[in-house]
Design a protein around this motif. Structure first.
Motif, PDB file in Angstrom:
ATOM      1  N   ILE A 140      32.258 116.600  44.252  1.00  0.00           N
ATOM      2  CA  ILE A 140      31.375 116.068  43.210  1.00  0.00           C
ATOM      3  C   ILE A 140      30.288 117.083  42.857  1.00  0.00           C
ATOM      4  O   ILE A 140      29.701 117.712  43.735  1.00  0.00           O
ATOM      5  N   LEU A 141      30.044 117.257  41.568  1.00  0.00           N
ATOM      6  CA  LEU A 141      28.949 118.095  41.098  1.00  0.00           C
ATOM      7  C   LEU A 141      27.686 117.247  41.012  1.00  0.00           C
ATOM      8  O   LEU A 141      27.710 116.122  40.509  1.00  0.00           O
ATOM      9  N   VAL A 142      26.586 117.800  41.498  1.00  0.00           N
ATOM     10  CA  VAL A 142      25.324 117.059  41.554  1.00  0.00           C
ATOM     11  C   VAL A 142      24.259 117.780  40.738  1.00  0.00           C
ATOM     12  O   VAL A 142      23.930 118.940  41.010  1.00  0.00           O
ATOM     13  N   LYS A 287      25.569 113.472  28.170  1.00  0.00           N
ATOM     14  CA  LYS A 287      26.975 113.725  28.468  1.00  0.00           C
ATOM     15  C   LYS A 287      27.438 115.120  28.055  1.00  0.00           C
ATOM     16  O   LYS A 287      28.205 115.751  28.759  1.00  0.00           O
ATOM     17  N   ALA A 288      26.964 115.634  26.922  1.00  0.00           N
ATOM     18  CA  ALA A 288      27.435 116.941  26.463  1.00  0.00           C
ATOM     19  C   ALA A 288      27.035 118.041  27.431  1.00  0.00           C
ATOM     20  O   ALA A 288      27.826 118.923  27.765  1.00  0.00           O
ATOM     21  N   GLY A 289      25.794 118.008  27.894  1.00  0.00           N
ATOM     22  CA  GLY A 289      25.343 119.002  28.849  1.00  0.00           C
ATOM     23  C   GLY A 289      26.079 118.894  30.166  1.00  0.00           C
ATOM     24  O   GLY A 289      26.435 119.899  30.796  1.00  0.00           O
ATOM     25  N   GLU A 290      26.330 117.666  30.604  1.00  0.00           N
ATOM     26  CA  GLU A 290      27.041 117.461  31.859  1.00  0.00           C
ATOM     27  C   GLU A 290      28.469 117.986  31.760  1.00  0.00           C
ATOM     28  O   GLU A 290      28.984 118.612  32.689  1.00  0.00           O
ATOM     29  N   LEU A 291      29.117 117.741  30.647  1.00  0.00           N
ATOM     30  CA  LEU A 291      30.485 118.208  30.476  1.00  0.00           C
ATOM     31  C   LEU A 291      30.549 119.731  30.391  1.00  0.00           C
ATOM     32  O   LEU A 291      31.497 120.350  30.862  1.00  0.00           O
ATOM     33  N   PHE A 292      29.520 120.340  29.793  1.00  0.00           N
ATOM     34  CA  PHE A 292      29.470 121.802  29.749  1.00  0.00           C
ATOM     35  C   PHE A 292      29.408 122.378  31.156  1.00  0.00           C
ATOM     36  O   PHE A 292      30.188 123.260  31.519  1.00  0.00           O
ATOM     37  N   VAL A 293      28.475 121.888  31.965  1.00  0.00           N
ATOM     38  CA  VAL A 293      28.336 122.395  33.330  1.00  0.00           C
ATOM     39  C   VAL A 293      29.599 122.108  34.134  1.00  0.00           C
ATOM     40  O   VAL A 293      30.078 122.952  34.895  1.00  0.00           O
ATOM     41  N   LEU A 297      31.648 125.153  35.940  1.00  0.00           N
ATOM     42  CA  LEU A 297      31.743 125.233  37.393  1.00  0.00           C
ATOM     43  C   LEU A 297      33.166 125.015  37.882  1.00  0.00           C
ATOM     44  O   LEU A 297      33.613 125.659  38.834  1.00  0.00           O
ATOM     45  N   ARG A 298      33.892 124.123  37.257  1.00  0.00           N
ATOM     46  CA  ARG A 298      35.257 123.868  37.712  1.00  0.00           C
ATOM     47  C   ARG A 298      36.214 124.994  37.312  1.00  0.00           C
ATOM     48  O   ARG A 298      37.301 125.097  37.850  1.00  0.00           O
ATOM     49  N   GLU A 299      35.792 125.822  36.376  1.00  0.00           N
ATOM     50  CA  GLU A 299      36.569 127.024  36.076  1.00  0.00           C
ATOM     51  C   GLU A 299      36.331 128.120  37.118  1.00  0.00           C
ATOM     52  O   GLU A 299      36.994 129.158  37.111  1.00  0.00           O
ATOM     53  N   GLY A 300      35.354 127.890  37.994  1.00  0.00           N
ATOM     54  CA  GLY A 300      35.059 128.869  39.028  1.00  0.00           C
ATOM     55  C   GLY A 300      34.131 129.975  38.584  1.00  0.00           C
ATOM     56  O   GLY A 300      33.943 130.970  39.291  1.00  0.00           O
TER      57      GLY A 300
END
Length: 316
Positions: A140-142, A287-293, A297-300
């Motif tokens: 989970i990203l926090v 939501k837009a900012g959260e989806l960007f991060v 991050l999940r792209e590594g």
């Protein structure tokens, strides 16, 4: 005194939906608070109904508000109640982690009331909650939206050491309007120093938010954005201030969505912010900012890699 009439682009959809009801029930079962409810966020229905997850089958999102329902400060824009502070709930970190699993989140936002009444201003409780989530749910990203901790760097360091993926602290408005908008214990330079320290001491994204509509001038907004970038802030959101009640500050101006788009271009294309969410209904936990991060991050990609891409984007 009557409140000014809102323009058509600020109409809100009433909260509804199965996901909305499910999140509310889970929060009640664990005796948890969200800033979504306490601050009467205009996006509550959209976020809790699940459309903010950005992928098939995703659940809703909520911003958990730690350390109670009452704040030790009294900002004149905020609908959270002030005073009458209560003891911390030692079970709250575990309860938040349990609720996250039940709701099915994979990106979590934590914020809190100010707790100037506590010896560590709540930094330890905040850090414990982050660690509990990371321990139970490593994937989970926090994101944490922290108080200023009166600028005490050793308290900010406790948050950094807990290992969140994003550290946010809101400057809220331009320097000239810090008071009466914010409590007198807050301040422009103090908030900038919090963000600068978080950027300097960690490889973690930093984020802030600005409310428009308090009577600020364009050159003041530009100066604020410039100051934030100079302190290393990566992500910024801009949104319209909405008066919660007649006892709060009145709205001085409603900016058209086109104006917000102009600020987005300035932030991203001229000032090199990694990302800017800008619109009348945008809030700091958006939501837009959260989806960007989440995507970065999940792209590594590391923070520095993302910053380099932003510089290359602005240069083209």
């Amino acid at each position: 005194m009557s409140r000014s009439r809102k323009p058509d682009w600020l109409k809100m959809r009433p909260p509804s939906g199965r996901e909305f009801a499910g999140i509310r029930e889970t929060l009640r079962e664990h005796d948890l608070n969200t800033v979504c409810e306490e601050a009467n966020c205009p996006n509550l229905g959209e976020c809790w109904s699940g459309r903010s997850a950005g992928r098939e089958g995703g659940g809703g999102t909520a911003t958990f508000m730690l350390m109670g329902e009452r704040c030790s400060r009294g900002c004149n824009f905020c609908d959270v109640e002030t005073g009458g502070m209560e003891p911390l709930d030692p079970d709250e970190p575990a309860n938040v982690a349990s609720a996250i699993a039940e709701i099915g989140l994979d990106y979590v936002v934590l914020t809190s009331v100010d707790r100037d009444d506590l010896s560590d201003q709540g930094a330890g409780h905040f850090a414990e909650t982050i660690r509990e989530i990371k321990h139970r749910h490593p994937g989970i990203l926090v994101e944490v939206l922290i108080p200023d901790f009166q600028g005490e760097e050793h308290l900010i360091e406790r948050i950094v050491d807990a290992g969140p993926d994003v550290i946010a602290h809101n400057v809220e408005t331009v320097e000239r309007l810090q008071f009466p908008v914010r409590d007198r214990r807050a301040g422009y330079e103090q908030s900038l120093s919090v963000l600068e320290y978080a950027d300097r001491e960690s490889d973690i994204y930093t984020k802030t938010s600005i409310m428009l509509g308090h009577g600020e001038y364009d050159h003041e907004v530009y100066q604020t954005l410039t100051d934030l970038r100079e302190r290393g802030v990566d992500i910024v959101t801009l949104g319209q201030y909405l008066q919660p009640s007649r006892s709060h500050l009145e709205v001085q101006r409603y900016d058209h969505p086109d104006k917000y788009e102009t600020w987005r271009r300035v932030a991203e294309e001229e000032l090199d912010f990694l990302y800017c969410a800008s619109g009348p209904m945008v809030r700091s936990s958006y939501k837009a900012g959260e989806l960007f991060v989440d995507a970065v991050l999940r792209e590594g990609r590391s923070v520095e890699e993302a910053r380099q891409r932003a510089r290359e984007r602005s240069a083209t």
